[in-house]
Enzyme design. Structure first.
Site, PDB file in Angstrom:
ATOM      1  CE1 TYR A 106      -3.636   2.504   0.291  1.00 23.14           C
ATOM      2  CE2 TYR A 106      -2.216   3.557   1.895  1.00 23.14           C
ATOM      3  CZ  TYR A 106      -3.300   3.604   1.054  1.00 23.14           C
ATOM      4  OH  TYR A 106      -4.048   4.739   0.963  1.00 23.14           O
ATOM      5  CD1 TRP A 108      -1.509   7.717  -1.158  1.00 27.19           C
ATOM      6  CD2 TRP A 108      -1.399   9.456  -2.575  1.00 27.19           C
ATOM      7  NE1 TRP A 108      -2.738   8.348  -1.172  1.00 27.19           N
ATOM      8  CE2 TRP A 108      -2.690   9.412  -2.025  1.00 27.19           C
ATOM      9  CE3 TRP A 108      -1.077  10.462  -3.483  1.00 27.19           C
ATOM     10  CZ2 TRP A 108      -3.680  10.334  -2.368  1.00 27.19           C
ATOM     11  CZ3 TRP A 108      -2.056  11.380  -3.817  1.00 27.19           C
ATOM     12  CH2 TRP A 108      -3.347  11.301  -3.267  1.00 27.19           C
TER      13      TRP A 108
HETATM   14  N1  LIG Z   1      -2.461   8.769  12.067  1.00 24.55           N
HETATM   15  C1  LIG Z   1      -2.792   8.791  10.784  1.00 24.55           C
HETATM   16  N2  LIG Z   1      -2.224   7.940   9.932  1.00 24.55           N
HETATM   17  C2  LIG Z   1      -2.545   7.955   8.624  1.00 24.55           C
HETATM   18  C3  LIG Z   1      -3.493   8.882   8.137  1.00 24.55           C
HETATM   19  C4  LIG Z   1      -4.102   9.776   9.055  1.00 24.55           C
HETATM   20  O1  LIG Z   1      -4.967  10.600   8.692  1.00 24.55           O
HETATM   21  N3  LIG Z   1      -3.709   9.708  10.373  1.00 24.55           N
HETATM   22  N4  LIG Z   1      -3.797   8.900   6.796  1.00 24.55           N
HETATM   23  C5  LIG Z   1      -3.651   7.664   6.084  1.00 24.55           C
HETATM   24  C6  LIG Z   1      -3.803   7.860   4.657  1.00 24.55           C
HETATM   25  S1  LIG Z   1      -5.263   8.605   4.134  1.00 24.55           S
HETATM   26  C7  LIG Z   1      -2.905   7.432   3.750  1.00 24.55           C
HETATM   27  S2  LIG Z   1      -3.284   7.496   2.077  1.00 24.55           S
HETATM   28  C8  LIG Z   1      -1.615   6.841   4.163  1.00 24.55           C
HETATM   29  C9  LIG Z   1      -0.444   7.249   3.263  1.00 24.55           C
HETATM   30  O2  LIG Z   1       0.592   6.363   3.408  1.00 24.55           O
HETATM   31  P1  LIG Z   1       1.673   6.132   2.256  1.00 24.55           P
HETATM   32  O3  LIG Z   1       1.059   6.300   0.913  1.00 24.55           O
HETATM   33  O4  LIG Z   1       2.368   4.848   2.527  1.00 24.55           O
HETATM   34  O5  LIG Z   1       2.662   7.355   2.537  1.00 24.55           O
HETATM   35  P2  LIG Z   1       3.750   8.036   1.598  1.00 24.55           P
HETATM   36  O6  LIG Z   1       4.603   8.859   2.503  1.00 24.55           O
HETATM   37  O7  LIG Z   1       3.101   8.735   0.463  1.00 24.55           O
HETATM   38  O8  LIG Z   1       4.591   6.799   1.110  1.00 24.55           O
HETATM   39  C10 LIG Z   1       4.981   6.629  -0.210  1.00 24.55           C
HETATM   40  C11 LIG Z   1       6.372   6.014  -0.201  1.00 24.55           C
HETATM   41  O9  LIG Z   1       6.690   5.641  -1.535  1.00 24.55           O
HETATM   42  C12 LIG Z   1       8.017   6.069  -1.846  1.00 24.55           C
HETATM   43  N5  LIG Z   1       8.046   6.277  -3.309  1.00 24.55           N
HETATM   44  C13 LIG Z   1       7.605   7.332  -4.011  1.00 24.55           C
HETATM   45  N6  LIG Z   1       7.778   7.135  -5.328  1.00 24.55           N
HETATM   46  C14 LIG Z   1       8.338   5.925  -5.484  1.00 24.55           C
HETATM   47  C15 LIG Z   1       8.759   5.170  -6.617  1.00 24.55           C
HETATM   48  O10 LIG Z   1       8.634   5.580  -7.772  1.00 24.55           O
HETATM   49  N7  LIG Z   1       9.277   3.933  -6.376  1.00 24.55           N
HETATM   50  C16 LIG Z   1       9.429   3.448  -5.121  1.00 24.55           C
HETATM   51  N8  LIG Z   1       9.949   2.228  -4.988  1.00 24.55           N
HETATM   52  N9  LIG Z   1       9.051   4.151  -4.019  1.00 24.55           N
HETATM   53  C17 LIG Z   1       8.518   5.365  -4.204  1.00 24.55           C
HETATM   54  C18 LIG Z   1       8.205   7.332  -1.047  1.00 24.55           C
HETATM   55  O11 LIG Z   1       9.575   7.601  -0.843  1.00 24.55           O
HETATM   56  C19 LIG Z   1       7.449   6.989   0.243  1.00 24.55           C
HETATM   57  O12 LIG Z   1       8.280   6.366   1.178  1.00 24.55           O
HETATM   58  O13 LIG Z   1      -1.333   7.212   5.514  1.00 24.55           O
HETATM   59  C20 LIG Z   1      -2.386   6.872   6.403  1.00 24.55           C
HETATM   60  N10 LIG Z   1      -1.954   7.079   7.771  1.00 24.55           N
HETATM   61  N1  LIG Z   2      -1.087  18.514   1.893  1.00 23.58           N
HETATM   62  C1  LIG Z   2      -1.582  17.267   1.902  1.00 23.58           C
HETATM   63  N2  LIG Z   2      -2.790  17.017   1.336  1.00 23.58           N
HETATM   64  C2  LIG Z   2      -3.298  15.763   1.351  1.00 23.58           C
HETATM   65  C3  LIG Z   2      -2.582  14.680   1.920  1.00 23.58           C
HETATM   66  C4  LIG Z   2      -1.313  14.975   2.525  1.00 23.58           C
HETATM   67  O1  LIG Z   2      -0.647  14.084   3.074  1.00 23.58           O
HETATM   68  N3  LIG Z   2      -0.861  16.262   2.499  1.00 23.58           N
HETATM   69  N4  LIG Z   2      -3.100  13.409   1.885  1.00 23.58           N
HETATM   70  C5  LIG Z   2      -4.135  13.131   0.894  1.00 23.58           C
HETATM   71  C6  LIG Z   2      -4.844  11.895   1.221  1.00 23.58           C
HETATM   72  S1  LIG Z   2      -4.056  10.433   0.911  1.00 23.58           S
HETATM   73  C7  LIG Z   2      -6.114  11.862   1.687  1.00 23.58           C
HETATM   74  S2  LIG Z   2      -6.878  10.371   1.957  1.00 23.58           S
HETATM   75  C8  LIG Z   2      -6.857  13.086   1.954  1.00 23.58           C
HETATM   76  C9  LIG Z   2      -7.552  12.991   3.321  1.00 23.58           C
HETATM   77  O2  LIG Z   2      -8.514  13.960   3.473  1.00 23.58           O
HETATM   78  P1  LIG Z   2      -9.255  14.092   4.893  1.00 23.58           P
HETATM   79  O3  LIG Z   2      -9.346  12.774   5.524  1.00 23.58           O
HETATM   80  O4  LIG Z   2     -10.525  14.810   4.676  1.00 23.58           O
HETATM   81  O5  LIG Z   2      -8.187  15.024   5.643  1.00 23.58           O
HETATM   82  P2  LIG Z   2      -7.709  15.274   7.141  1.00 23.58           P
HETATM   83  O6  LIG Z   2      -6.680  16.351   7.000  1.00 23.58           O
HETATM   84  O7  LIG Z   2      -7.314  14.024   7.828  1.00 23.58           O
HETATM   85  O8  LIG Z   2      -8.978  15.833   7.876  1.00 23.58           O
HETATM   86  C10 LIG Z   2      -9.721  16.941   7.408  1.00 23.58           C
HETATM   87  C11 LIG Z   2     -10.251  17.720   8.566  1.00 23.58           C
HETATM   88  O9  LIG Z   2     -11.173  16.949   9.319  1.00 23.58           O
HETATM   89  C12 LIG Z   2     -11.035  17.282  10.682  1.00 23.58           C
HETATM   90  N5  LIG Z   2     -11.546  16.209  11.532  1.00 23.58           N
HETATM   91  C13 LIG Z   2     -10.849  15.176  12.052  1.00 23.58           C
HETATM   92  N6  LIG Z   2     -11.653  14.403  12.810  1.00 23.58           N
HETATM   93  C14 LIG Z   2     -12.882  14.958  12.769  1.00 23.58           C
HETATM   94  C15 LIG Z   2     -14.141  14.626  13.357  1.00 23.58           C
HETATM   95  O10 LIG Z   2     -14.295  13.645  14.085  1.00 23.58           O
HETATM   96  N7  LIG Z   2     -15.187  15.436  13.055  1.00 23.58           N
HETATM   97  C16 LIG Z   2     -15.080  16.533  12.251  1.00 23.58           C
HETATM   98  N8  LIG Z   2     -16.161  17.252  12.021  1.00 23.58           N
HETATM   99  N9  LIG Z   2     -13.889  16.878  11.712  1.00 23.58           N
HETATM  100  C17 LIG Z   2     -12.815  16.094  11.953  1.00 23.58           C
HETATM  101  C18 LIG Z   2      -9.543  17.437  10.816  1.00 23.58           C
HETATM  102  O11 LIG Z   2      -9.219  18.184  11.954  1.00 23.58           O
HETATM  103  C19 LIG Z   2      -9.148  18.099   9.525  1.00 23.58           C
HETATM  104  O12 LIG Z   2      -9.072  19.488   9.656  1.00 23.58           O
HETATM  105  O13 LIG Z   2      -5.994  14.207   1.959  1.00 23.58           O
HETATM  106  C20 LIG Z   2      -5.144  14.261   0.814  1.00 23.58           C
HETATM  107  N10 LIG Z   2      -4.507  15.545   0.784  1.00 23.58           N
HETATM  108 MO   LIG Z   3      -5.190   8.749   1.836  1.00 21.61          MO
END
Ligand SMILES: Nc1nc2c(c(=O)[nH]1)N[C@H]1C(S)=C(S)[C@@H](COP(=O)(O)OP(=O)(O)OC[C@H]3O[C@@H](n4cnc5c(=O)[nH]c(N)nc54)[C@H](O)[C@@H]3O)O[C@H]1N2
Ligand SMILES: Nc1nc2c(c(=O)[nH]1)N[C@H]1C(S)=C(S)[C@@H](COP(=O)(O)OP(=O)(O)OC[C@H]3O[C@@H](n4cnc5c(=O)[nH]c(N)nc54)[C@H](O)[C@@H]3O)O[C@H]1N2
Ligand SMILES: [Mo]
Length: 760
Positions: A106, A108
């Site tokens: 898993y 991005w």
């Molecule tokens: N506490 C908490 N945890 C969360 C979340 C949260 O809201 N709260 N959000 C969750 C969500 S929504 C998501 S999507 C995940 C994201 O989790 P990930 O998608 O696992 O996070 P990234 O840091 O984007 O990791 C991508 C990795 O791929 C590597 N990479 C990039 N390009 C390439 C490539 O071309 N080849 C190879 N081999 N590697 C590459 C980068 O160096 C990086 O280490 O985290 C989740 N974790």
């Molecule tokens: N710059 C940047 N942008 C990103 C990403 C990143 O890593 N960096 N990650 C991308 C990815 S993979 C994803 S999945 C999306 C995720 O998109 P979301 O899941 O929507 O993003 P979050 O920033 O986790 O949360 C959005 C807002 O919801 C609020 N929130 C948290 N818990 C609660 C709750 O219980 N109730 C209410 N009402 N609000 C709450 C948080 O405080 C935050 O301000 O974002 C994407 N966009």
């Molecule tokens: Mo995500």
């Protein structure tokens, strides 16, 4: 000619000197470019690149597992590294079958449609007989599993959102749960070439649309004008939505015609609202006790929403919580009762803000996509159950109405993701991670996942290879040129897997005899044909490649989500069992799950302010504004957002005063699962009782046993259980912590560059 490149945070213009990129500039075609990607060439990043294949010392000496994540690495030649990986794949396959290989991988990865690491690894593993995969995403699991039963798959919903120009013209009241954070809309998988959200919100506000942000934090909405902030307690939105529904029903404000025509199950939901089934009417007074929102405000809000063209928008964070299906179901139910789904500017939004994509007025067609082949291994896990799987082979779990067992994994193979970023309860993951016999990782950086591998293969970045940049419904498709020489011996994932496939005897199946450039031409041609069917003319590949970019014209007009369904639900049925919106779902009820019954319900989360011990705070770990997850964390832009090199934790002034804490201090954030050191930011933009520690600071455990993680990583604190027996989704937002001053000498955050780490 300007050379362009594409990334998950946007398109950038590349300044070249002597055939090498020397600087990146904002793309002139983008009204609101993101600063994140401007720093891709930073020397701080270059210093932490992996230069040569490397093998962990203990593994090399005798396949020892204990030192994983702590030991040094020995650099080896590519041929030796590839022999070792092929040998391990062959050994595990022969001894245990492909069902012992976890290749979910898993993450991005990077932009670029061909070199997308997840697609590459899945395609490769399929040629050698398959792998254990994952289902859903950390982004969306509760909603991804729930929504097809009651309305539509999330991917479809994202693609059919009412366009921003329609909202600008028609929406009178925009009520958002969790804001519409511009920081998040910086991002879009594959390349958000036109950042639409900040401008659209400003124009809506300027035209007189009223905004209400229901969120524990204020600053996840920015309209350029004032808006009302309703600071709700985290994880209690379902109770608020139920109370809004209660008032709407009691006062006869619901749209009986819409409910009869377009939904099923309202009559089975009303008795629950009224308290006839559980003895508890879902009144505003009831909800005030749970949410902290005054009852009078709830009752008035229900009337305001019924009395104006209202868009009800929900952030994905709400479903990243215990019982995370419920806020999405309650939101859908309330929007259906208000009867504005399918009207211009009214109804429901389930993706405004999380990424740049939703609300785009541009054409919809499939971008270039690498075929992944067929996976003949049937075993899978819900994506966030990885520690459970590793710790508990053979253990039972439920998922979407089915009963399953965890496979027995011997080899873990990751490319393009960082589990030591994304997973919850990292101390538990560290224990689970000791179980497999071998861990192989392709990485660009010596980040936490690379450091937790046995065999590390260095991968190139997007700047170091040719690719095609495109995200669904974006305005531009970009020919990504190779603008930089890779450091050391780093190679493309495609080249690495091609050589491995040759060793495994599957080279022909994997490469089909094509070079990377030949793949680009092929995949582009397929997308060109798909675009034509959608009314978009793309030039031939050679012209595209020479031009460097193509603007997507035609094929779309501003759309209204479910306009046709509203007009004639029989002619345009949904793909739910009834063809209608399911306020009550017979199918979900039939699964017999206590934690996800047949309609939206309020159930207490495992950890929330309603069961907090004195001193405990609810921790939100949202997406970081200066990074994409853990990507580019060492960059100067990310570093500038830190306090003393650590991720800031935001806290209300009253909570800081009660603990004697001052702005800028190093604090210990802790609970029974772990502890981390963060820099304190005191701000009235978070609700009292709540702290916010954004994700993405590279996991930096202290070698001293029991000492706090040093970098402000929230996932040493989060809870690792599934949202429910339905989805098993990640529940990062359900987490109580304590915060205290850090006493003693403050440990340094580790420098993540290579030389102190790799021995030759
Ligand atoms: N506490 C908490 N945890 C969360 C979340 C949260 O809201 N709260 N959000 C969750 C969500 S929504 C998501 S999507 C995940 C994201 O989790 P990930 O998608 O696992 O996070 P990234 O840091 O984007 O990791 C991508 C990795 O791929 C590597 N990479 C990039 N390009 C390439 C490539 O071309 N080849 C190879 N081999 N590697 C590459 C980068 O160096 C990086 O280490 O985290 C989740 N974790
Ligand atoms: N710059 C940047 N942008 C990103 C990403 C990143 O890593 N960096 N990650 C991308 C990815 S993979 C994803 S999945 C999306 C995720 O998109 P979301 O899941 O929507 O993003 P979050 O920033 O986790 O949360 C959005 C807002 O919801 C609020 N929130 C948290 N818990 C609660 C709750 O219980 N109730 C209410 N009402 N609000 C709450 C948080 O405080 C935050 O301000 O974002 C994407 N966009
Ligand atoms: Mo995500």
């Amino acid at each position: 000619m300007t050379i362009l490149t594409s990334s998950h945070w946007g398109v950038y213009e590349v300044e070249m000197q002597g055939g090498e990129a020397v600087a990146l500039h904002p793309f002139k075609g983008d009204p609101d470019p993101s600063p994140i990607g401007l720093h891709m060439l930073a020397p701080e990043l270059e210093r932490s690149r992996i230069r040569r294949p490397a093998v962990r010392v203990g593994w090399l000496e005798g396949r020892k597992r204990e030192g994983r994540g702590r030991e040094a690495f020995v650099e080896v030649a590519w041929s030796e590294a590839l022999d070792l990986v092929a040998g391990e794949l062959g050994r595990v396959k022969a001894a245990h079958g492909n069902g012992a290989i976890f290749g979910g991988s898993y993450g991005w990865s990077s932009a670029g449609r061909f070199h997308h690491a997840q697609s590459q690894i899945h395609r490769f593993l399929n040629t050698i007989g398959g792998y254990v995969r994952h289902q859903d995403s950390y982004s969306l699991a509760a909603a991804r599993v729930l929504m097809p039963h009651i309305m539509a798959p999330m991917d479809e919903l994202m693609a059919i959102h009412t366009s921003w120009p329609v909202l600008e013209e028609h929406t009178a009241l925009f009520v958002c749960l969790g804001g519409v954070p511009a920081k998040n809309a910086q991002v879009g998988a594959g390349g958000p070439s036109e950042h639409r959200v900040p401008g659209a919100l400003r124009r809506m506000a300027a035209r007189g649309c009223r905004f209400i942000n229901i969120s524990p934090v204020r600053d996840d909405l920015e309209t350029g004008a004032g808006f009302e902030w309703i600071p709700i307690r985290p994880n209690t939105d379902t109770a608020l939505l139920l109370a809004l529904a209660y008032v709407v029903e009691r006062e006869g404000l619901h749209d009986a015609g819409f409910l009869a025509r377009c939904t099923v199950g309202f009559e089975r939901f009303v008795p629950y609202l009224r308290g006839e089934t559980d003895g508890m009417a879902k009144t505003p007074e009831w909800a005030e006790g749970i949410t902290g929102v005054p009852a009078a405000r709830i009752a008035a809000l229900a009337r305001e929403m019924a009395g104006a063209r209202t868009m009800l928008s929900i952030a994905w964070s709400l479903q990243r919580s215990h019982h995370g299906e419920q806020p999405f179901w309650a939101c859908t139910t309330l929007a259906a009762m208000l009867g504005q789904i399918g009207t211009p500017g009214g109804g429901l939004g389930v993706a405004y803000g999380p990424t740049n994509g939703a609300g785009s007025p541009h054409a919809r067609f499939a971008g270039p996509t690498l075929p992944q082949g067929e996976n003949v291994v049937r075993a899978f896990i819900p994506v966030a159950r990885i520690s459970d799987m590793l710790l508990n082979p053979g253990g039972a779990f439920t998922y979407n109405g089915g009963a399953h067992r965890y496979p027995d994994i011997r080899l873990v193979y990751w490319a393009g993701g960082n589990p030591f970023h994304h997973h919850q309860d990292l101390n538990r993951l560290s224990r689970a991670w000791e179980k497999p016999e071998t861990v192989v990782v392709h990485e660009q950086f010596w980040n936490p996942v690379a450091r937790h591998a046995d065999i590390v293969l260095p991968a190139t970045t997007t700047l170091e290879r040719e690719d095609i940049g495109y995200a669904t419904r974006e305005k531009f498709m970009v020919a990504m040129q190779r603008v930089k020489t890779p450091p050391g011996e780093a190679r493309d994932d495609y080249a690495i897997f091609s050589d491995l496939a040759a060793r495994m005897g599957t080279e022909a199946a994997f490469t089909e005899g094509r070079t990377a450039r030949e793949w680009l031409a092929l995949l582009y041609g397929q997308s060109q044909a798909a675009a034509r069917r959608a009314g978009v003319v793309l030039p031939d590949f050679e012209i595209f490649w020479q031009q460097g970019v193509v603007e997507i014209e035609g094929g779309s007009t501003p759309q209204v989500m479910y306009g046709a369904f509203r007009a004639d639900p029989k002619a345009h049925p949904l793909k739910t069992p009834s063809g209608l919106i399911e306020i009550y779902s017979e199918r979900i009820a039939g699964f017999g799950l206590a934690d996800c019954p047949g309609h939206a319900v309020w159930q207490e989360p495992a950890e929330w302010l309603g069961n907090a011990a004195p001193g405990q705070l609810h921790m939100l770990s949202d997406q970081p504004d200066r990074r994409l997850h853990s990507q580019l964390d060492p960059s100067p832009w990310s570093a500038a957002g830190k306090i003393g090199g650590r991720q800031p934790v935001s806290m209300h002034p009253a909570d800081a005063a009660a603990r004697g804490l001052v702005d800028g201090a190093v604090v210990r954030v802790f609970n029974a699962r772990g502890a981390t050191l963060a820099g304190l930011r005191v701000t009235a933009d978070v609700r009292p009782g709540v702290v916010r520690l954004s994700t993405g600071a590279w996991f930096d455990p202290d070698p001293v046993v029991g000492a706090p993680e040093r970098h402000g990583n929230p996932n040493v604190l989060t809870l690792d259980i599934g949202a429910s027996g339905l989805s098993q989704g990640c529940i990062a937002q359900t987490c109580l912590v304590e915060v205290a001053a850090f006493e003693g000498e403050v440990p340094r955050v580790r420098a993540f560059d290579q030389p102190d780490f790799v021995v030759r």
